[in-house]
Write a protein that holds these residues in place. Structure first.
Motif, PDB file in Angstrom:
ATOM      1  N   VAL A  70       0.856  -1.188   0.000  1.00 41.69           N
ATOM      2  CA  VAL A  70       0.000   0.000   0.000  1.00 41.69           C
ATOM      3  C   VAL A  70       0.889   1.234   0.000  1.00 41.69           C
ATOM      4  O   VAL A  70       1.909   1.275   0.678  1.00 41.69           O
ATOM      5  CB  VAL A  70      -0.918   0.036   1.255  1.00 41.69           C
ATOM      6  N   SER A  71       0.481   2.245  -0.761  1.00 44.42           N
ATOM      7  CA  SER A  71       1.144   3.542  -0.764  1.00 44.42           C
ATOM      8  C   SER A  71       0.059   4.607  -0.752  1.00 44.42           C
ATOM      9  O   SER A  71      -0.789   4.627  -1.653  1.00 44.42           O
ATOM     10  CB  SER A  71       2.032   3.690  -2.000  1.00 44.42           C
ATOM     11  N   THR A  72       0.046   5.470   0.264  1.00 48.52           N
ATOM     12  CA  THR A  72      -0.978   6.497   0.397  1.00 48.52           C
ATOM     13  C   THR A  72      -0.310   7.849   0.583  1.00 48.52           C
ATOM     14  O   THR A  72       0.605   7.973   1.396  1.00 48.52           O
ATOM     15  CB  THR A  72      -1.905   6.196   1.599  1.00 48.52           C
ATOM     16  N   THR A  73      -0.782   8.853  -0.157  1.00 50.57           N
ATOM     17  CA  THR A  73      -0.208  10.191  -0.093  1.00 50.57           C
ATOM     18  C   THR A  73      -1.219  11.158   0.508  1.00 50.57           C
ATOM     19  O   THR A  73      -2.390  11.164   0.122  1.00 50.57           O
ATOM     20  CB  THR A  73       0.218  10.671  -1.495  1.00 50.57           C
ATOM     21  N   PHE A  74      -0.725  11.982   1.461  1.00 50.81           N
ATOM     22  CA  PHE A  74      -1.551  12.951   2.182  1.00 50.81           C
ATOM     23  C   PHE A  74      -1.026  14.357   1.940  1.00 50.81           C
ATOM     24  O   PHE A  74       0.170  14.550   1.725  1.00 50.81           O
ATOM     25  CB  PHE A  74      -1.472  12.695   3.700  1.00 50.81           C
ATOM     26  N   ASP A  75      -1.933  15.340   2.042  1.00 50.69           N
ATOM     27  CA  ASP A  75      -1.462  16.720   2.074  1.00 50.69           C
ATOM     28  C   ASP A  75      -1.173  17.083   3.527  1.00 50.69           C
ATOM     29  O   ASP A  75      -1.358  16.258   4.434  1.00 50.69           O
ATOM     30  CB  ASP A  75      -2.460  17.678   1.416  1.00 50.69           C
ATOM     31  N   LYS A  76      -0.724  18.311   3.781  1.00 53.10           N
ATOM     32  CA  LYS A  76      -0.331  18.700   5.145  1.00 53.10           C
ATOM     33  C   LYS A  76      -1.510  18.740   6.113  1.00 53.10           C
ATOM     34  O   LYS A  76      -1.328  18.717   7.321  1.00 53.10           O
ATOM     35  CB  LYS A  76       0.380  20.045   5.118  1.00 53.10           C
ATOM     36  N   ASN A  77      -2.759  18.756   5.577  1.00 54.24           N
ATOM     37  CA  ASN A  77      -3.956  18.768   6.426  1.00 54.24           C
ATOM     38  C   ASN A  77      -4.539  17.376   6.624  1.00 54.24           C
ATOM     39  O   ASN A  77      -5.661  17.245   7.083  1.00 54.24           O
ATOM     40  CB  ASN A  77      -5.009  19.699   5.824  1.00 54.24           C
ATOM     41  N   ALA A  78      -3.791  16.347   6.253  1.00 51.06           N
ATOM     42  CA  ALA A  78      -4.172  14.942   6.420  1.00 51.06           C
ATOM     43  C   ALA A  78      -5.286  14.501   5.479  1.00 51.06           C
ATOM     44  O   ALA A  78      -5.958  13.509   5.735  1.00 51.06           O
ATOM     45  CB  ALA A  78      -4.533  14.634   7.879  1.00 51.06           C
ATOM     46  N   ASN A  79      -5.481  15.216   4.383  1.00 48.59           N
ATOM     47  CA  ASN A  79      -6.423  14.777   3.350  1.00 48.59           C
ATOM     48  C   ASN A  79      -5.710  13.776   2.442  1.00 48.59           C
ATOM     49  O   ASN A  79      -4.566  14.007   2.041  1.00 48.59           O
ATOM     50  CB  ASN A  79      -6.911  15.959   2.510  1.00 48.59           C
ATOM     51  N   VAL A  80      -6.384  12.683   2.123  1.00 49.57           N
ATOM     52  CA  VAL A  80      -5.798  11.692   1.234  1.00 49.57           C
ATOM     53  C   VAL A  80      -5.844  12.240  -0.193  1.00 49.57           C
ATOM     54  O   VAL A  80      -6.904  12.560  -0.712  1.00 49.57           O
ATOM     55  CB  VAL A  80      -6.546  10.345   1.305  1.00 49.57           C
ATOM     56  N   LEU A  81      -4.667  12.357  -0.813  1.00 44.99           N
ATOM     57  CA  LEU A  81      -4.579  12.834  -2.191  1.00 44.99           C
ATOM     58  C   LEU A  81      -4.669  11.678  -3.175  1.00 44.99           C
ATOM     59  O   LEU A  81      -5.308  11.787  -4.215  1.00 44.99           O
ATOM     60  CB  LEU A  81      -3.270  13.595  -2.409  1.00 44.99           C
ATOM     61  N   SER A  82      -3.996  10.573  -2.835  1.00 48.77           N
ATOM     62  CA  SER A  82      -4.018   9.401  -3.711  1.00 48.77           C
ATOM     63  C   SER A  82      -3.606   8.173  -2.921  1.00 48.77           C
ATOM     64  O   SER A  82      -2.967   8.278  -1.877  1.00 48.77           O
ATOM     65  CB  SER A  82      -3.074   9.590  -4.900  1.00 48.77           C
ATOM     66  N   SER A  83      -3.989   7.032  -3.460  1.00 48.34           N
ATOM     67  CA  SER A  83      -3.550   5.783  -2.848  1.00 48.34           C
ATOM     68  C   SER A  83      -3.345   4.750  -3.944  1.00 48.34           C
ATOM     69  O   SER A  83      -4.004   4.777  -4.985  1.00 48.34           O
ATOM     70  CB  SER A  83      -4.554   5.268  -1.813  1.00 48.34           C
ATOM     71  N   LEU A  84      -2.419   3.885  -3.689  1.00 46.48           N
ATOM     72  CA  LEU A  84      -2.101   2.781  -4.586  1.00 46.48           C
ATOM     73  C   LEU A  84      -2.074   1.544  -3.711  1.00 46.48           C
ATOM     74  O   LEU A  84      -1.281   1.456  -2.774  1.00 46.48           O
ATOM     75  CB  LEU A  84      -0.743   3.006  -5.252  1.00 46.48           C
ATOM     76  N   GLU A  85      -2.987   0.613  -3.990  1.00 40.72           N
ATOM     77  CA  GLU A  85      -3.110  -0.577  -3.162  1.00 40.72           C
ATOM     78  C   GLU A  85      -3.050  -1.829  -4.015  1.00 40.72           C
ATOM     79  O   GLU A  85      -3.772  -1.941  -5.012  1.00 40.72           O
ATOM     80  CB  GLU A  85      -4.440  -0.566  -2.402  1.00 40.72           C
ATOM     81  N   GLU A  86      -2.208  -2.745  -3.611  1.00 38.20           N
ATOM     82  CA  GLU A  86      -2.224  -4.063  -4.231  1.00 38.20           C
ATOM     83  C   GLU A  86      -3.459  -4.780  -3.701  1.00 38.20           C
ATOM     84  O   GLU A  86      -3.745  -4.742  -2.502  1.00 38.20           O
ATOM     85  CB  GLU A  86      -0.954  -4.828  -3.862  1.00 38.20           C
ATOM     86  N   ILE A  87      -4.205  -5.412  -4.595  1.00 39.64           N
ATOM     87  CA  ILE A  87      -5.421  -6.115  -4.187  1.00 39.64           C
ATOM     88  C   ILE A  87      -5.450  -7.495  -4.836  1.00 39.64           C
ATOM     89  O   ILE A  87      -4.803  -7.716  -5.858  1.00 39.64           O
ATOM     90  CB  ILE A  87      -6.701  -5.328  -4.566  1.00 39.64           C
ATOM     91  N   PRO A  88      -6.195  -8.430  -4.255  1.00 38.91           N
ATOM     92  CA  PRO A  88      -6.351  -9.735  -4.909  1.00 38.91           C
ATOM     93  C   PRO A  88      -7.183  -9.580  -6.187  1.00 38.91           C
ATOM     94  O   PRO A  88      -8.039  -8.705  -6.291  1.00 38.91           O
ATOM     95  CB  PRO A  88      -7.116 -10.572  -3.880  1.00 38.91           C
ATOM     96  N   PHE A  89      -6.949 -10.442  -7.158  1.00 33.52           N
ATOM     97  CA  PHE A  89      -7.693 -10.418  -8.423  1.00 33.52           C
ATOM     98  C   PHE A  89      -9.195 -10.481  -8.166  1.00 33.52           C
ATOM     99  O   PHE A  89      -9.975  -9.802  -8.825  1.00 33.52           O
ATOM    100  CB  PHE A  89      -7.245 -11.587  -9.316  1.00 33.52           C
TER     101      PHE A  89
END
Length: 161
Positions: A70-89
């Motif tokens: 999992v990779s999740t990116t936040f701004d300085k106010n803790a808002n999620v900007l994007s996420s990249l998650e490995e998931i099962p098929f």
């Protein structure tokens, strides 16, 4: 250019996975604002070994959650900007699963990623059969957005001549 981005993404996810399994931990977690850590913990409860990075005013958390990258990116106010998650098929929407099973039935699925940003959701599926390797980019409704061919080369080859 886009293909290179996807290749680098897959390499970084694989490298990150190896680093976490080796027990490498970034000391930057302590510099990450507490509000961001709290939001991450609410999104992904339970213990996890997080590697933090910061670019400009964005904080990225890379970790393994329930055995998946999992990779999740936040701004300085803790808002999620994007996420990249490995998931099962099996977690793909049925329409996406159906397209992959129908058009790439003889291929082996290598990795499945869910990419979310504020206004979009897409799925990337890497498939391989012999020397043919593709990254398939799907819309959640099952539309193939793009098929990227992955080219492999022998790193020991000298191209300087």
């Amino acid at each position: 250019m886009i293909l290179l981005r996807y290749i680098l993404l897959i390499i970084s996810v694989a490298t990150f996975s190896v680093q976490l399994q080796a027990g490498i931990n970034s000391k930057l977690r302590f510099r990450t604002p507490e509000n961001i850590i709290s939001v991450l913990d609410s999104l992904y409860p339970g213990p996890k070994d997080v590697q933090w990075s910061k670019k400009r005013k964005h904080y990225t958390a890379d970790f393994i959650y329930n055995g998946l990258n999992v990779s999740t990116t936040f701004d300085k106010n803790a808002n999620v900007l994007s996420s990249l998650e490995e998931i099962p098929f099996e977690s793909l929407p049925e329409r996406v699963q159906g397209k992959v099973k129908h058009f790439y039935e003889s291929y082996k699925v290598v990795i499945v990623l869910r990419r979310k940003s504020r206004d979009s959701l897409q799925y990337d599926i890497e498939v391989i059969k012999g020397k043919q390797q593709y990254i398939l980019n799907f819309h959640p409704k099952g539309f193939l957005i793009h098929q990227y061919e992955v080219y492999k080369f022998d790193a020991s080859t000298d191209f300087s001549n």
